[in-house]
Scaffold this motif. Structure first.
Motif, short mmCIF file in Angstrom:
data_model
loop_
_atom_site.label_atom_id
_atom_site.label_comp_id
_atom_site.label_asym_id
_atom_site.label_seq_id
_atom_site.Cartn_x
_atom_site.Cartn_y
_atom_site.Cartn_z
N GLY A 1 2.58 3.55 -14.26
CA GLY A 1 2.77 2.12 -14.03
C GLY A 1 4.22 1.81 -13.68
N PHE A 2 5.14 2.41 -14.41
CA PHE A 2 6.57 2.25 -14.13
C PHE A 2 6.90 2.79 -12.74
CE2 PHE A 2 11.00 3.61 -14.27
CZ PHE A 2 11.64 2.57 -14.93
N SER A 3 6.43 4.01 -12.47
CA SER A 3 6.70 4.64 -11.18
C SER A 3 6.16 3.81 -10.02
CB SER A 3 6.09 6.05 -11.16
OG SER A 3 6.35 6.67 -9.91
N THR A 4 4.93 3.37 -10.15
CA THR A 4 4.30 2.62 -9.07
C THR A 4 4.93 1.24 -8.90
OG1 THR A 4 2.26 3.86 -9.42
CG2 THR A 4 2.08 1.81 -8.17
N SER A 5 5.24 0.58 -10.00
CA SER A 5 5.87 -0.75 -9.90
C SER A 5 7.19 -0.68 -9.15
CB SER A 5 6.11 -1.33 -11.30
OG SER A 5 4.89 -1.53 -11.95
N PHE A 6 8.02 0.28 -9.50
CA PHE A 6 9.33 0.37 -8.83
C PHE A 6 9.21 0.92 -7.41
CE2 PHE A 6 10.92 -0.47 -13.03
CZ PHE A 6 11.93 -1.37 -12.73
N VAL B 1 8.79 -2.70 -0.60
CA VAL B 1 8.80 -4.07 -0.08
C VAL B 1 10.23 -4.56 0.11
CG1 VAL B 1 8.17 -6.47 -0.58
CG2 VAL B 1 6.52 -4.64 -1.01
N ALA B 2 11.03 -4.49 -0.94
CA ALA B 2 12.40 -5.04 -0.88
C ALA B 2 13.26 -4.34 0.17
CB ALA B 2 13.05 -4.96 -2.25
N GLY B 3 13.00 -3.06 0.38
CA GLY B 3 13.77 -2.32 1.37
C GLY B 3 13.65 -2.88 2.79
N HIS B 4 12.57 -3.57 3.07
CA HIS B 4 12.40 -4.19 4.39
C HIS B 4 13.23 -5.46 4.53
CE1 HIS B 4 9.25 -1.57 5.93
NE2 HIS B 4 8.77 -1.55 4.69
N TYR B 5 13.51 -6.10 3.42
CA TYR B 5 14.26 -7.36 3.43
C TYR B 5 15.73 -7.18 3.06
CZ TYR B 5 9.56 -9.23 3.60
OH TYR B 5 8.26 -9.50 3.97
N LEU B 6 16.00 -6.17 2.23
CA LEU B 6 17.36 -5.87 1.77
C LEU B 6 17.63 -4.39 2.01
CD1 LEU B 6 16.99 -7.69 -1.68
CD2 LEU B 6 18.13 -8.60 0.36
N PRO B 7 17.95 -4.01 3.24
CA PRO B 7 18.07 -2.59 3.60
C PRO B 7 19.07 -1.78 2.76
CG PRO B 7 18.07 -3.97 5.56
CD PRO B 7 18.13 -4.89 4.39
N ILE C 1 0.85 -1.21 0.00
CA ILE C 1 0.00 0.00 0.00
C ILE C 1 0.88 1.25 0.00
CG2 ILE C 1 -1.63 1.37 1.37
CD1 ILE C 1 -2.86 -1.36 2.27
N ALA C 2 1.88 1.26 0.86
CA ALA C 2 2.78 2.42 0.96
C ALA C 2 3.50 2.66 -0.37
CB ALA C 2 3.79 2.21 2.08
N ILE D 1 4.01 6.48 5.09
CA ILE D 1 2.75 5.73 5.04
C ILE D 1 2.90 4.39 5.75
CG2 ILE D 1 1.13 4.56 3.48
CD1 ILE D 1 1.54 6.98 1.59
N TYR D 2 4.01 3.71 5.53
CA TYR D 2 4.23 2.41 6.19
C TYR D 2 4.21 2.59 7.72
CZ TYR D 2 6.16 -2.12 7.41
OH TYR D 2 6.34 -3.37 7.94
N ARG D 3 4.92 3.60 8.21
CA ARG D 3 4.92 3.86 9.66
C ARG D 3 3.52 4.12 10.17
NH1 ARG D 3 9.42 6.81 8.46
NH2 ARG D 3 8.32 8.77 8.72
#
Length: 167
Positions: free
Chosen positions: A79-84, A90-96, A11-12, A157-159
């Motif tokens: 679409g490009f902006s939102t996809s990345f 998401v990836a930033g939470h797993y691969l800081p 969502i964020a 937004i995530y916070r």
């Protein structure tokens, strides 16, 4: 390490991608990446031609303030902006390490991969050596600004979303 709320991260990233898409459009109004001649058929339009999107769809417009605005081009842009942005969120939470420099390195990586690699290889844009320096500057710095916006918005937004779960 705290457990990642995947739904909140998606969502964020989605919200961040939409807003950062506007940031990137604004950036390109201040420092246009292409000359008017090169922008007559911009990269999203050329890509649609290359993959066989019918002219009626790729040239569809809506009118606002007496100006024709490109619907399909904007769909590709956002679409490009939102996809990345979702990928970054998401990836930033797993691969800081992805979030190094508040997204600067990620943005430069996306610019390099697409504007210097993928799109020239597909002949959507000229080879990197044949692109004007102004285009490289606008796109490289624009991708940094775009990812800074994604970083700030998606983190905020995530916070907010995850703080509500703990209250």
């Amino acid at each position: 390490m705290a457990k990642t709320d995947l739904k909140a991260a998606v969502i964020a990233g989605t919200v961040a991608g939409i807003f950062s898409g506007f940031v990137k459009l604004g950036w390109e109004n201040v420092l246009p990446p292409r000359t008017p001649a090169r922008n007559a058929v911009n990269p999203p339009q050329h890509l649609m031609e290359q993959v066989g999107v019918p002219e009626k769809i790729r040239n569809a417009t809506y009118t606002y303030s007496e100006q024709k605005m490109p619907i399909a081009g904007f769909l590709i842009h956002f679409g490009f902006s939102t996809s990345f942005a979702i990928l970054y969120s998401v990836a930033g939470h797993y691969l800081p390490f992805i979030k190094a420099g508040k997204g600067s390195l990620f943005g430069l990586s996306i610019w390099s991969a697409f504007h210097l690699g993928v799109m020239p290889a597909m002949k959507t844009v000229p080879d990197a050596k044949d692109q004007p320096i102004e285009e490289h500057i606008s796109e490289a710095v624009g991708h940094v600004v775009w990812m800074h916006a994604n970083d700030f918005i998606s983190d905020s937004i995530y916070r907010n979303l995850t703080a509500k779960q703990h209250n």
